[in-house]
Design a protein around this motif. Sequence first.
Motif, PDB file in Angstrom:
ATOM      1  N   ILE A  80       0.853  -1.182   0.000  1.00  0.00           N
ATOM      2  CA  ILE A  80       0.000   0.000   0.000  1.00  0.00           C
ATOM      3  C   ILE A  80       0.891   1.234   0.000  1.00  0.00           C
ATOM      4  N   ARG A 119      -3.899   0.631  -4.696  1.00  0.00           N
ATOM      5  CA  ARG A 119      -3.828   0.356  -3.258  1.00  0.00           C
ATOM      6  C   ARG A 119      -3.084   1.534  -2.626  1.00  0.00           C
ATOM      7  N   ALA A 172      -7.919  -0.271   2.919  1.00  0.00           N
ATOM      8  CA  ALA A 172      -6.964  -0.701   1.894  1.00  0.00           C
ATOM      9  C   ALA A 172      -6.331  -2.036   2.275  1.00  0.00           C
TER      10      ALA A 172
END
Length: 421
Positions: free
Chosen positions: A5, A67, A128
Amino acid sequence: MTQSIVVQVGQCGNQVGCRFWDLVLREHAHVNQMGVYDEALSSFFRNVDQRRGADSTGSRITALKARAVLVDMEEGVLAEILQGPLRSLFSSTQLISDVSGSGNNWAVGHHTYGLVYREQIVDQVRKAAEHCDCLQCFFLIHSMGGGTGSGLGTFVLKLLEDEFPEVCRIVTSVYPTAEDDVITSPYNSVLAMKELTEHADCVLPVDNQSLVDIVGKIQHMSNTGKLGCAIKKDCTIISGQGGVVKVEKPFDAMNNIVANLLLNITSSARFEGSLNMDLNEIAMNLVPFPRLHYLVSSLTPLYTLADVNIPPRRLRPTLPFVPWNQEGWKTSLCSVPPVCHTHSLLALANNTCVKSTFFELRECFVKLYRRKAHLHHYLAVDGMELAEFNEALSSISALIEEYTHLESPLMPNAPRLTIAT
Protein backbone atom coordinates in the motif's frame (compact mmCIF):
# COMPACT_ATOMS: atom_id res chain seq x y z
CA MET A 1 1.57 -12.89 -4.37
CA THR A 2 2.02 -10.19 -1.75
CA GLN A 3 0.53 -6.67 -1.85
CA SER A 4 1.79 -3.25 -0.85
CA ILE A 5 0.00 0.00 0.00
CA VAL A 6 1.33 3.43 -0.96
CA VAL A 7 0.63 6.33 1.39
CA GLN A 8 1.28 9.75 -0.15
CA VAL A 9 1.41 12.75 2.19
CA GLY A 10 1.77 16.42 1.27
CA GLN A 11 2.21 18.17 -2.05
CA CYS A 12 5.56 16.61 -2.90
CA GLY A 13 4.48 13.14 -1.74
CA ASN A 14 1.39 13.21 -3.93
CA GLN A 15 3.18 14.59 -6.96
CA VAL A 16 5.86 11.90 -6.74
CA GLY A 17 3.16 9.31 -6.08
CA CYS A 18 1.24 10.29 -9.19
CA ARG A 19 4.37 9.97 -11.31
CA PHE A 20 4.81 6.48 -9.83
CA TRP A 21 1.26 5.42 -10.70
CA ASP A 22 1.67 6.83 -14.20
CA LEU A 23 4.90 4.92 -14.81
CA VAL A 24 3.75 1.70 -13.22
CA LEU A 25 0.58 1.67 -15.36
CA ARG A 26 2.70 2.19 -18.47
CA GLU A 27 4.98 -0.66 -17.43
CA HIS A 28 2.14 -3.10 -16.77
CA ALA A 29 0.35 -2.14 -20.00
CA HIS A 30 3.56 -2.84 -21.91
CA VAL A 31 3.97 -6.28 -20.31
CA ASN A 32 0.31 -7.27 -19.98
CA GLN A 33 -1.06 -6.50 -23.44
CA MET A 34 -3.94 -8.98 -23.08
CA GLY A 35 -5.57 -6.78 -20.45
CA VAL A 36 -5.82 -9.55 -17.86
CA TYR A 37 -5.85 -8.87 -14.12
CA ASP A 38 -2.92 -10.99 -12.99
CA GLU A 39 -0.75 -11.41 -9.90
CA ALA A 40 1.68 -8.72 -11.02
CA LEU A 41 -1.10 -6.13 -11.16
CA SER A 42 -2.58 -7.31 -7.87
CA SER A 43 0.56 -6.27 -5.99
CA PHE A 44 -0.40 -2.55 -6.23
CA PHE A 45 -3.89 -2.59 -7.77
CA ARG A 46 -7.21 -4.28 -7.17
CA ASN A 47 -9.81 -5.04 -9.81
CA VAL A 48 -13.14 -3.75 -8.53
CA ASP A 49 -15.12 -5.65 -11.18
CA GLN A 50 -14.45 -9.37 -11.05
CA ARG A 51 -16.50 -10.41 -14.09
CA ARG A 52 -14.69 -13.13 -15.99
CA GLY A 53 -13.59 -12.54 -19.57
CA ALA A 54 -13.15 -15.02 -22.38
CA ASP A 55 -9.56 -15.54 -21.35
CA SER A 56 -9.22 -18.41 -18.87
CA THR A 57 -6.10 -16.97 -17.24
CA GLY A 58 -7.98 -14.47 -15.12
CA SER A 59 -10.42 -11.60 -14.91
CA ARG A 60 -10.46 -8.93 -17.56
CA ILE A 61 -9.31 -5.54 -16.32
CA THR A 62 -12.41 -3.42 -16.08
CA ALA A 63 -11.72 -0.94 -13.27
CA LEU A 64 -8.39 -0.80 -11.49
CA LYS A 65 -8.08 0.92 -8.13
CA ALA A 66 -4.69 1.75 -6.66
CA ARG A 67 -3.83 0.36 -3.26
CA ALA A 68 -3.18 3.83 -1.90
CA VAL A 69 -4.18 6.54 0.55
CA LEU A 70 -3.57 10.15 -0.50
CA VAL A 71 -3.31 12.85 2.18
CA ASP A 72 -2.74 16.59 1.81
CA MET A 73 -3.93 19.51 3.88
CA GLU A 74 -4.23 21.70 0.79
CA GLU A 75 -6.76 20.85 -1.89
CA GLY A 76 -4.75 21.81 -4.98
CA VAL A 77 -2.83 18.65 -5.88
CA LEU A 78 -5.59 16.24 -4.84
CA ALA A 79 -8.17 18.25 -6.80
CA GLU A 80 -5.93 17.97 -9.85
CA ILE A 81 -5.76 14.21 -9.38
CA LEU A 82 -9.56 13.90 -9.21
CA GLN A 83 -9.85 15.85 -12.44
CA GLY A 84 -6.85 14.36 -14.23
CA PRO A 85 -6.18 11.20 -16.26
CA LEU A 86 -5.44 9.14 -13.12
CA ARG A 87 -8.77 9.94 -11.45
CA SER A 88 -10.26 6.49 -12.10
CA LEU A 89 -7.51 4.89 -9.99
CA PHE A 90 -8.78 6.45 -6.76
CA SER A 91 -12.11 6.59 -4.96
CA SER A 92 -12.88 9.96 -3.42
CA THR A 93 -12.68 8.37 0.04
CA GLN A 94 -9.02 7.48 -0.59
CA LEU A 95 -8.20 11.19 -0.76
CA ILE A 96 -8.06 13.07 2.55
CA SER A 97 -7.63 16.84 2.40
CA ASP A 98 -8.22 20.15 4.13
CA VAL A 99 -8.18 23.69 2.77
CA SER A 100 -5.63 25.74 4.68
CA GLY A 101 -2.44 23.66 4.67
CA SER A 102 0.10 23.40 7.48
CA GLY A 103 1.83 26.74 6.95
CA ASN A 104 5.29 25.13 6.67
CA ASN A 105 4.92 24.19 10.34
CA TRP A 106 5.73 20.64 11.47
CA ALA A 107 3.70 21.12 14.64
CA VAL A 108 0.51 22.00 12.74
CA GLY A 109 0.86 18.93 10.54
CA HIS A 110 1.85 16.57 13.34
CA HIS A 111 -0.23 17.75 16.28
CA THR A 112 -3.16 19.71 14.85
CA TYR A 113 -4.01 17.80 11.68
CA GLY A 114 -2.77 14.53 13.10
CA LEU A 115 -5.35 14.74 15.87
CA VAL A 116 -8.16 15.90 13.57
CA TYR A 117 -7.66 13.32 10.80
CA ARG A 118 -6.32 10.38 12.78
CA GLU A 119 -9.47 8.25 12.64
CA GLN A 120 -10.13 9.02 8.99
CA ILE A 121 -6.60 8.08 7.98
CA VAL A 122 -6.66 4.89 10.05
CA ASP A 123 -10.04 3.97 8.55
CA GLN A 124 -8.81 4.36 4.96
CA VAL A 125 -5.58 2.45 5.63
CA ARG A 126 -7.55 -0.38 7.24
CA LYS A 127 -9.92 -0.53 4.27
CA ALA A 128 -6.96 -0.70 1.89
CA ALA A 129 -5.42 -3.47 4.03
CA GLU A 130 -8.68 -5.44 4.04
CA HIS A 131 -8.48 -5.68 0.26
CA CYS A 132 -5.05 -7.34 0.49
CA ASP A 133 -4.60 -11.11 0.69
CA CYS A 134 -1.06 -10.79 2.04
CA LEU A 135 -0.03 -7.26 2.98
CA GLN A 136 3.76 -7.06 2.94
CA CYS A 137 4.78 -3.42 2.90
CA PHE A 138 3.73 0.21 3.31
CA PHE A 139 5.46 2.78 1.11
CA LEU A 140 5.25 6.27 2.58
CA ILE A 141 6.20 9.15 0.26
CA HIS A 142 6.68 12.64 1.68
CA SER A 143 9.01 15.62 1.85
CA MET A 144 10.87 16.91 4.89
CA GLY A 145 10.92 20.70 4.48
CA GLY A 146 7.24 21.68 4.55
CA GLY A 147 4.61 21.26 7.23
CA THR A 148 2.25 18.55 5.99
CA GLY A 149 4.81 16.18 4.50
CA SER A 150 7.11 16.34 7.51
CA GLY A 151 4.57 16.75 10.32
CA LEU A 152 1.54 14.78 9.21
CA GLY A 153 3.72 12.40 7.21
CA THR A 154 5.62 11.26 10.30
CA PHE A 155 2.36 11.17 12.28
CA VAL A 156 1.00 8.71 9.69
CA LEU A 157 4.22 6.69 9.94
CA LYS A 158 3.64 6.23 13.67
CA LEU A 159 0.01 5.26 12.97
CA LEU A 160 1.18 2.55 10.57
CA GLU A 161 3.50 1.16 13.23
CA ASP A 162 0.73 1.18 15.84
CA GLU A 163 -1.92 -0.39 13.62
CA PHE A 164 0.26 -2.80 11.60
CA PRO A 165 3.44 -3.40 13.63
CA GLU A 166 4.43 -6.49 11.63
CA VAL A 167 4.18 -4.83 8.21
CA CYS A 168 7.41 -3.36 6.79
CA ARG A 169 7.48 0.46 6.51
CA ILE A 170 9.69 1.86 3.73
CA VAL A 171 9.79 5.67 3.59
CA THR A 172 10.90 7.80 0.66
CA SER A 173 11.83 11.23 2.06
CA VAL A 174 12.74 14.22 -0.10
CA TYR A 175 15.23 16.40 1.81
CA PRO A 176 15.45 20.18 1.21
CA THR A 177 18.53 22.02 0.04
CA ALA A 178 20.47 24.32 2.35
CA GLU A 179 19.08 27.27 0.37
CA ASP A 180 15.49 26.07 0.61
CA ASP A 181 12.92 28.85 0.25
CA VAL A 182 11.07 27.60 3.36
CA ILE A 183 12.87 29.37 6.22
CA THR A 184 11.66 26.84 8.79
CA SER A 185 12.66 23.75 6.79
CA PRO A 186 15.59 22.92 9.17
CA TYR A 187 13.13 22.76 12.08
CA ASN A 188 10.66 20.64 10.12
CA SER A 189 13.35 18.29 8.82
CA VAL A 190 15.07 17.64 12.16
CA LEU A 191 11.74 17.18 13.98
CA ALA A 192 10.74 14.70 11.26
CA MET A 193 14.11 12.94 11.45
CA LYS A 194 13.47 11.89 15.02
CA GLU A 195 10.23 10.18 13.96
CA LEU A 196 11.85 8.52 10.95
CA THR A 197 14.66 7.16 13.10
CA GLU A 198 12.23 5.73 15.65
CA HIS A 199 9.38 4.41 13.50
CA ALA A 200 10.60 3.51 9.98
CA ASP A 201 12.12 0.19 8.92
CA CYS A 202 13.98 1.76 5.99
CA VAL A 203 14.32 5.35 4.81
CA LEU A 204 15.38 6.25 1.28
CA PRO A 205 16.61 9.85 1.59
CA VAL A 206 16.43 11.82 -1.66
CA ASP A 207 18.34 15.10 -1.82
CA ASN A 208 16.39 17.77 -3.68
CA GLN A 209 19.55 19.52 -4.91
CA SER A 210 20.84 16.24 -6.33
CA LEU A 211 17.63 15.89 -8.35
CA VAL A 212 18.08 19.42 -9.70
CA ASP A 213 21.70 18.68 -10.64
CA ILE A 214 20.88 15.36 -12.32
CA VAL A 215 18.06 16.80 -14.41
CA GLY A 216 20.15 19.81 -15.42
CA LYS A 217 23.16 17.71 -16.38
CA ILE A 218 21.25 15.19 -18.49
CA GLN A 219 19.13 17.82 -20.20
CA HIS A 220 22.33 19.70 -21.03
CA MET A 221 23.91 16.57 -22.51
CA SER A 222 20.76 15.81 -24.44
CA ASN A 223 20.43 19.33 -25.86
CA THR A 224 24.09 19.71 -26.80
CA GLY A 225 24.47 16.20 -28.19
CA LYS A 226 27.57 15.72 -26.06
CA LEU A 227 27.07 11.95 -25.98
CA GLY A 228 26.03 11.74 -29.62
CA CYS A 229 23.22 9.25 -30.20
CA ALA A 230 23.55 7.66 -26.75
CA ILE A 231 20.72 9.74 -25.29
CA LYS A 232 17.35 10.01 -26.98
CA LYS A 233 15.96 13.51 -27.19
CA ASP A 234 12.71 12.56 -25.42
CA CYS A 235 14.08 10.93 -22.28
CA THR A 236 11.20 9.06 -20.65
CA ILE A 237 12.95 8.88 -17.30
CA ILE A 238 13.79 12.57 -17.14
CA SER A 239 10.85 13.94 -19.09
CA GLY A 240 7.39 14.00 -17.56
CA GLN A 241 5.79 13.20 -20.90
CA GLY A 242 4.51 9.82 -21.99
CA GLY A 243 2.31 7.22 -20.34
CA VAL A 244 -1.02 8.36 -18.97
CA VAL A 245 0.04 11.97 -18.36
CA LYS A 246 0.89 13.62 -21.69
CA VAL A 247 1.82 17.15 -20.62
CA GLU A 248 4.96 17.86 -18.67
CA LYS A 249 4.63 20.09 -15.61
CA PRO A 250 7.24 21.77 -13.40
CA PHE A 251 9.18 19.29 -11.22
CA ASP A 252 7.87 16.29 -13.22
CA ALA A 253 11.38 15.45 -14.41
CA MET A 254 12.66 15.47 -10.83
CA ASN A 255 9.64 13.55 -9.57
CA ASN A 256 10.13 10.97 -12.31
CA ILE A 257 13.57 10.10 -10.95
CA VAL A 258 12.09 9.37 -7.51
CA ALA A 259 9.18 7.49 -9.09
CA ASN A 260 11.63 5.33 -11.06
CA LEU A 261 13.47 4.58 -7.84
CA LEU A 262 10.20 3.17 -6.45
CA LEU A 263 9.49 1.42 -9.75
CA ASN A 264 12.80 -0.43 -9.55
CA ILE A 265 12.48 -1.28 -5.86
CA THR A 266 9.07 -2.87 -6.45
CA SER A 267 9.81 -4.60 -9.77
CA SER A 268 10.78 -7.86 -8.07
CA ALA A 269 7.53 -7.77 -6.08
CA ARG A 270 5.50 -7.26 -9.26
CA PHE A 271 7.20 -9.48 -11.83
CA GLU A 272 8.91 -12.85 -11.97
CA GLY A 273 12.67 -13.13 -12.08
CA SER A 274 15.52 -15.59 -11.78
CA LEU A 275 16.35 -14.24 -8.31
CA ASN A 276 13.39 -12.56 -6.63
CA MET A 277 13.45 -10.67 -3.36
CA ASP A 278 10.72 -9.86 -0.89
CA LEU A 279 10.52 -6.22 0.11
CA ASN A 280 10.99 -7.04 3.78
CA GLU A 281 14.35 -8.61 2.90
CA ILE A 282 15.72 -5.11 2.23
CA ALA A 283 15.67 -4.28 5.92
CA MET A 284 16.77 -7.79 6.88
CA ASN A 285 19.90 -7.62 4.73
CA LEU A 286 20.81 -3.95 4.82
CA VAL A 287 19.98 -2.77 8.34
CA PRO A 288 22.36 -4.31 10.90
CA PHE A 289 21.41 -1.70 13.53
CA PRO A 290 17.76 -0.64 13.86
CA ARG A 291 18.31 3.13 13.98
CA LEU A 292 20.79 3.16 11.10
CA HIS A 293 18.28 2.41 8.36
CA TYR A 294 18.95 5.30 5.96
CA LEU A 295 19.79 3.72 2.59
CA VAL A 296 21.63 5.51 -0.20
CA SER A 297 20.12 4.74 -3.61
CA SER A 298 21.81 4.74 -7.02
CA LEU A 299 19.90 4.13 -10.25
CA THR A 300 21.05 3.65 -13.83
CA PRO A 301 20.21 4.52 -16.51
CA LEU A 302 18.44 7.78 -15.69
CA TYR A 303 17.67 8.45 -19.32
CA THR A 304 16.58 6.44 -22.37
CA LEU A 305 19.51 5.03 -24.31
CA ALA A 306 19.42 4.99 -28.09
CA ASP A 307 20.72 1.75 -29.59
CA VAL A 308 23.10 1.16 -26.70
CA ASN A 309 23.11 -2.14 -24.88
CA ILE A 310 25.47 -2.19 -21.90
CA PRO A 311 24.84 -4.97 -19.38
CA PRO A 312 25.22 -3.88 -15.73
CA ARG A 313 28.61 -4.62 -14.21
CA ARG A 314 28.67 -6.59 -10.98
CA LEU A 315 29.60 -4.22 -8.17
CA ARG A 316 30.55 -6.57 -5.36
CA PRO A 317 34.32 -6.80 -6.05
CA THR A 318 34.70 -3.01 -6.23
CA LEU A 319 32.97 -2.02 -2.99
CA PRO A 320 34.70 -1.78 0.40
CA PHE A 321 32.84 -3.57 3.19
CA VAL A 322 33.38 -3.23 6.92
CA PRO A 323 35.41 -6.15 8.30
CA TRP A 324 32.63 -7.35 10.59
CA ASN A 325 30.00 -7.52 7.80
CA GLN A 326 31.64 -8.78 4.62
CA GLU A 327 28.50 -10.61 3.53
CA GLY A 328 26.14 -7.64 3.78
CA TRP A 329 25.04 -8.05 0.18
CA LYS A 330 21.78 -9.04 -1.48
CA THR A 331 21.07 -9.43 -5.19
CA SER A 332 17.70 -9.53 -6.90
CA LEU A 333 17.17 -10.22 -10.61
CA CYS A 334 13.89 -9.32 -12.32
CA SER A 335 13.09 -10.46 -15.85
CA VAL A 336 11.13 -7.31 -16.79
CA PRO A 337 13.16 -4.12 -17.43
CA PRO A 338 11.52 -0.68 -17.36
CA VAL A 339 9.74 0.43 -20.53
CA CYS A 340 12.15 1.51 -23.33
CA HIS A 341 15.13 -0.06 -21.54
CA THR A 342 17.05 -3.25 -22.10
CA HIS A 343 18.28 -3.21 -18.52
CA SER A 344 18.18 -1.23 -15.30
CA LEU A 345 20.24 -1.38 -12.15
CA LEU A 346 19.28 -0.16 -8.70
CA ALA A 347 21.79 -0.26 -5.84
CA LEU A 348 20.82 0.38 -2.22
CA ALA A 349 23.67 0.89 0.22
CA ASN A 350 23.71 1.38 3.96
CA ASN A 351 26.61 3.79 3.96
CA THR A 352 28.03 6.21 6.53
CA CYS A 353 28.18 8.91 3.83
CA VAL A 354 24.64 9.99 4.84
CA LYS A 355 26.23 11.43 7.98
CA SER A 356 27.35 14.54 6.11
CA THR A 357 23.78 15.34 5.05
CA PHE A 358 22.55 14.96 8.62
CA PHE A 359 25.43 17.06 9.92
CA GLU A 360 24.61 19.93 7.54
CA LEU A 361 20.94 19.68 8.47
CA ARG A 362 21.80 19.88 12.16
CA GLU A 363 23.96 22.94 11.55
CA CYS A 364 21.08 24.74 9.82
CA PHE A 365 18.77 23.76 12.69
CA VAL A 366 21.20 25.04 15.33
CA LYS A 367 21.63 28.41 13.59
CA LEU A 368 17.90 29.05 13.95
CA TYR A 369 17.43 27.38 17.31
CA ARG A 370 20.33 29.21 18.96
CA ARG A 371 18.45 32.47 18.42
CA LYS A 372 15.03 30.88 19.13
CA ALA A 373 13.96 32.21 15.72
CA HIS A 374 10.40 31.36 14.61
CA LEU A 375 9.84 29.17 17.69
CA HIS A 376 6.68 31.06 18.66
CA HIS A 377 4.92 29.73 15.56
CA TYR A 378 5.51 26.19 16.78
CA LEU A 379 4.90 26.70 20.48
CA ALA A 380 1.54 28.36 19.73
CA VAL A 381 0.27 25.00 18.46
CA ASP A 382 -1.62 22.88 21.02
CA GLY A 383 0.42 19.83 22.00
CA MET A 384 3.79 21.25 20.89
CA GLU A 385 6.41 21.78 23.57
CA LEU A 386 9.94 23.17 23.56
CA ALA A 387 11.20 19.81 24.76
CA GLU A 388 10.42 18.34 21.34
CA PHE A 389 13.04 20.58 19.75
CA ASN A 390 15.64 19.45 22.29
CA GLU A 391 14.71 15.80 21.80
CA ALA A 392 14.91 16.13 18.02
CA LEU A 393 18.33 17.78 18.25
CA SER A 394 19.55 15.06 20.62
CA SER A 395 18.20 12.36 18.30
CA ILE A 396 19.99 13.60 15.17
CA SER A 397 23.19 14.23 17.17
CA ALA A 398 23.10 10.66 18.50
CA LEU A 399 22.50 9.38 14.96
CA ILE A 400 25.53 11.28 13.66
CA GLU A 401 27.63 9.95 16.53
CA GLU A 402 26.57 6.36 15.75
CA TYR A 403 27.64 6.73 12.12
CA THR A 404 30.92 8.34 13.22
CA HIS A 405 31.60 5.42 15.54
CA LEU A 406 31.00 2.89 12.77
CA GLU A 407 33.46 4.53 10.36
CA SER A 408 36.14 4.82 13.02
CA PRO A 409 39.33 2.80 12.35
CA LEU A 410 38.92 1.30 15.80
CA MET A 411 35.52 -0.09 14.97
CA PRO A 412 36.75 -3.54 13.78
CA ASN A 413 38.28 -4.16 17.21
CA ALA A 414 35.29 -2.84 19.13
CA PRO A 415 33.52 -5.33 21.42
CA ARG A 416 30.82 -7.33 19.69
CA LEU A 417 27.26 -7.36 20.97
CA THR A 418 26.65 -10.22 23.37
CA ILE A 419 23.49 -12.25 23.08
CA ALA A 420 22.00 -13.13 26.45
CA THR A 421 21.26 -16.82 26.91
